[in-house]
Enzyme design. Structure first.
Site, PDB file in Angstrom:
ATOM      1  N   TYR A 148      59.837  21.059 -27.803  1.00  0.00           N
ATOM      2  CA  TYR A 148      59.930  21.042 -26.338  1.00  0.00           C
ATOM      3  C   TYR A 148      60.575  22.324 -25.833  1.00  0.00           C
ATOM      4  CZ  TYR A 148      60.573  19.482 -21.576  1.00  0.00           C
ATOM      5  OH  TYR A 148      60.510  19.388 -20.213  1.00  0.00           O
ATOM      6  N   PHE A 171      40.671  36.304  -3.717  1.00  0.00           N
ATOM      7  CA  PHE A 171      40.153  35.304  -4.647  1.00  0.00           C
ATOM      8  C   PHE A 171      40.586  33.949  -4.101  1.00  0.00           C
ATOM      9  CE2 PHE A 171      40.132  32.389  -8.196  1.00  0.00           C
ATOM     10  CZ  PHE A 171      38.778  32.451  -8.476  1.00  0.00           C
ATOM     11  N   THR A 172      39.752  32.945  -4.311  1.00  0.00           N
ATOM     12  CA  THR A 172      39.928  31.628  -3.673  1.00  0.00           C
ATOM     13  C   THR A 172      41.342  31.056  -3.846  1.00  0.00           C
ATOM     14  OG1 THR A 172      39.005  30.638  -5.670  1.00  0.00           O
ATOM     15  CG2 THR A 172      37.475  31.057  -3.857  1.00  0.00           C
ATOM     16  N   ASP A 201      46.687  40.946 -10.535  1.00  0.00           N
ATOM     17  CA  ASP A 201      45.922  39.786 -11.022  1.00  0.00           C
ATOM     18  C   ASP A 201      45.114  40.308 -12.204  1.00  0.00           C
ATOM     19  OD1 ASP A 201      44.127  37.851 -11.658  1.00  0.00           O
ATOM     20  OD2 ASP A 201      43.652  37.290  -9.600  1.00  0.00           O
ATOM     21  N   LYS A 225      40.072  33.629 -19.182  1.00  0.00           N
ATOM     22  CA  LYS A 225      38.964  34.592 -19.108  1.00  0.00           C
ATOM     23  C   LYS A 225      39.103  35.613 -20.242  1.00  0.00           C
ATOM     24  CE  LYS A 225      39.095  32.909 -14.700  1.00  0.00           C
ATOM     25  NZ  LYS A 225      40.069  31.893 -14.274  1.00  0.00           N
ATOM     26  N   ARG A 285      29.064  31.745  -4.556  1.00  0.00           N
ATOM     27  CA  ARG A 285      30.199  32.583  -4.174  1.00  0.00           C
ATOM     28  C   ARG A 285      29.838  33.212  -2.834  1.00  0.00           C
ATOM     29  NH1 ARG A 285      34.752  31.700  -7.677  1.00  0.00           N
ATOM     30  NH2 ARG A 285      34.581  30.083  -6.128  1.00  0.00           N
ATOM     31  N   PHE A 319      34.649  24.386  -2.011  1.00  0.00           N
ATOM     32  CA  PHE A 319      33.479  24.579  -2.878  1.00  0.00           C
ATOM     33  C   PHE A 319      33.495  23.681  -4.107  1.00  0.00           C
ATOM     34  CE2 PHE A 319      35.769  27.129  -6.040  1.00  0.00           C
ATOM     35  CZ  PHE A 319      36.860  27.567  -5.293  1.00  0.00           C
TER      36      PHE A 319
HETATM   37  N1  F0G Z   1      42.316  35.143 -10.316  1.00  0.00           N
HETATM   38  C1  F0G Z   1      41.029  35.410 -10.563  1.00  0.00           C
HETATM   39  C2  F0G Z   1      40.494  36.774 -10.318  1.00  0.00           C
HETATM   40  C3  F0G Z   1      40.191  34.394 -11.037  1.00  0.00           C
HETATM   41  O1  F0G Z   1      38.917  34.664 -11.293  1.00  0.00           O
HETATM   42  C4  F0G Z   1      40.732  33.101 -11.252  1.00  0.00           C
HETATM   43  C5  F0G Z   1      39.875  32.002 -11.694  1.00  0.00           C
HETATM   44  C6  F0G Z   1      42.079  32.878 -10.983  1.00  0.00           C
HETATM   45  C7  F0G Z   1      42.845  33.930 -10.521  1.00  0.00           C
HETATM   46  C8  F0G Z   1      42.712  31.526 -11.143  1.00  0.00           C
HETATM   47  O2  F0G Z   1      42.866  31.214 -12.465  1.00  0.00           O
HETATM   48  O3  F0G Z   1      41.346  29.253 -12.836  1.00  0.00           O
HETATM   49  O4  F0G Z   1      43.153  29.836 -14.454  1.00  0.00           O
HETATM   50  O5  F0G Z   1      43.722  28.881 -12.266  1.00  0.00           O
HETATM   51  N2  F0G Z   1      38.641  32.059 -11.669  1.00  0.00           N
HETATM   52  C9  F0G Z   1      37.700  31.069 -12.138  1.00  0.00           C
HETATM   53  C10 F0G Z   1      36.309  31.520 -11.816  1.00  0.00           C
HETATM   54  C11 F0G Z   1      37.979  29.685 -11.712  1.00  0.00           C
HETATM   55  O6  F0G Z   1      35.388  30.739 -12.083  1.00  0.00           O
HETATM   56  O7  F0G Z   1      36.117  32.623 -11.330  1.00  0.00           O
HETATM   57  P1  F0G Z   1      42.763  29.708 -13.031  1.00  0.00           P
END
Ligand code: F0G
Length: 462
Positions: A77, A129-130, A220, A263, A387, A453
């Site tokens: 832990y 980014f979303t 990022d 990624k 997108r 989305f």
């Molecule tokens: N920043 C970028 C540029 C991303 O592409 C993503 C995730 C995140 C942050 C967030 O990371 O998913 O580990 O919480 N992108 C995925 C995509 C979901 O399909 O582009 P996460």
């Protein structure tokens, strides 16, 4: 007579020792499945998908070395050995001083945004980014796009469409004052622009400018190795540097980072926040306990941290990136051969099809990219992702964002599919393109409040 070889191809620097069998479906089954999914590819059952290009996130194939490391995970832990291995790896290859593991990227964004952003703050970034933007907004900040204009034009062939327009940043500094800008958020290989890199020269200029004004750069670094590969290929002075060296240099120009290890780092789950400032680290180490878990596991199992540590090293191998980006390029060139309109230059993690050009008879309110993703699935069982306007969502005041780019992303998981799969994908895009005029749009029938989305539902327009 000696044969004249005019081309030397790349190939994968690995071979397969295990395969996963896929279910094949009929067009009739797919028509039913997409209707039941409300024409949202996120709501399909993955089992009904033949080639899954929804995302490159957490869908990578781990290597035998990663699986071996998995078995050595220390599940303590507190103070797990695996945490220290991950911390050492991040320090060694990325150069950041302090590390807080999280279960994925957005968890790191949550913690960082909560610590650094105050109500009324402005957070400039090289395109949104979303999840990143939403966490900035939930913390009381407002995102401002400072990417170069070329990034919003799908056909502009600028080699570094992830670059920042410093004049746009300067305008914000003049208008709001540097004190209201807690940091500039810089994504490497900008996802929403089509997997487009930022140049080292631009990042250096940004560093000099932000230093002068006392503004941090938060990185990022989700796809930093892919960005480094493009710098090696395209930027003067970097042809003889390794991806590993370039990644370290990029990180050295920033003050901290959020990372989705799902990624670049070749794992199925994981992420972290890294920072050079002790005080911010202290706060993050405290906050992570509230949302994720103790600061030496942050929501991850020990084995996950082991796999990330190995994945980071593998991601920095030049031959890996050559094959990774090479496969994306192969698919992109096929699409271009078939006249399918795609974002150029071809990006790092996928092919982004321009749905506005593909379906010019649909207005943006008829969701061209959402429509196209559903059509591609029905045609071949290939799952892609919208997108465009659906992903862009609504502003805090409820108005829709209308992004210039209305794209369908064909995202390639790393080390998963073969060149033959690429052929099937391109041929499917071409087949749908040939019957594009008969394609009708969609209307939205259900919309959740956040990141719509993922769960929105649609019906076909008559
Ligand atoms: N920043 C970028 C540029 C991303 O592409 C993503 C995730 C995140 C942050 C967030 O990371 O998913 O580990 O919480 N992108 C995925 C995509 C979901 O399909 O582009 P996460």
């Amino acid at each position: 007579m000696a044969r004249k070889i005019i081309k030397r191809s790349w190939a994968e620097p690995y071979r397969m020792k295990m395969v996963e069998l896929l279910k094949m479906t009929t067009r009739e089954q797919r028509n039913k499945a997409i209707k039941e999914a409300g024409y949202n590819t996120f709501l399909l059952h993955a089992e009904d998908v033949y080639i899954d290009l929804l995302t490159d996130s957490g869908t990578n194939a781990m290597s035998d070395r990663q699986w071996s490391a998995f078995m050595t995970g220390d599940e303590a832990y507190a103070g797990s050995k695996s945490y220290y291995i991950l911390e050492d790896t991040i320090k060694k290859y990325y150069g950041y001083k302090y590390v807080v593991p999280t279960h994925q990227g957005r968890a790191a964004e949550n913690i960082l945004s909560k610590i650094l952003i105050k109500k009324g703050d402005i957070v400039p970034g090289n395109m949104y980014f979303t999840t990143t933007r939403l966490h900035q907004e939930l913390a009381g900040g407002t995102f401002q796009d400072i990417i170069i204009d070329e990034a919003h034009d799908p056909y502009n062939e600028h080699p570094f469409k992830g670059n920042v327009d410093l004049a746009k940043l300067e305008k914000l500094v003049k208008k709001y004052g540097a004190k209201r800008i807690p940091y500039v958020c810089i994504a490497t290989n900008v996802n929403m622009a089509g997997g487009q890199p930022i140049s080292m020269a631009n990042l250096k200029e940004l560093r000099a400018y932000t230093k002068k004004h006392g503004i941090r750069i938060i990185h990022d670094m989700t796809r930093v190795a892919e960005n480094a590969f493009f710098i090696q290929q395209r930027e003067k002075g970097y042809a003889n540097k390794s991806v590993r060296q370039i990644v370290k240099e990029i990180c050295s120009l920033t003050d901290g980072a959020t990372m989705s290890a799902k990624k670049d780092a070749l794992v199925n789950i994981g992420g972290f926040m890294a920072i050079n400032d002790w005080d911010i680290f202290e706060e993050a180490r405290n906050l992570v306990v509230v949302f994720e878990g103790l600061h030496t596991y942050g929501g991850l199992a020990g084995r996950d941290m082991e796999a990330i540590a190995v994945g980071i090293v593998e991601s920095l191998d030049d031959n890996h990136q050559k094959a990774r980006v090479g496969q994306v390029e192969y698919l992109g060139k096929k699409m271009i051969e078939y006249d399918v309109p795609i974002v150029k230059p071809i990006g790092g993690h996928g092919i982004f099809v321009d749905a506005k050009a593909f379906l010019p008879h649909l207005t943006q309110d008829q969701f061209p990219a959402q429509t196209l993703a559903a059509e591609i699935y029905v045609d071949s069982g290939v799952r892609t992702m919208e997108r465009g306007i659906v992903s862009a969502g609504r502003k805090p005041n409820g108005e829709n964002y209308y992004p210039k780019l209305e794209l369908v992303r064909f995202t390639l998981p790393r080390r998963v599919y073969t060149q033959a799969h690429m052929d099937v994908i391109a041929e499917s895009a071409a087949a749908v393109y040939d019957r594009r005029k008969s394609i009708k749009g969609l209307k939205i029938v259900y919309e959740p409040k956040y990141l719509r989305f993922f769960q929105a539902r649609f019906e076909k327009l008559k």
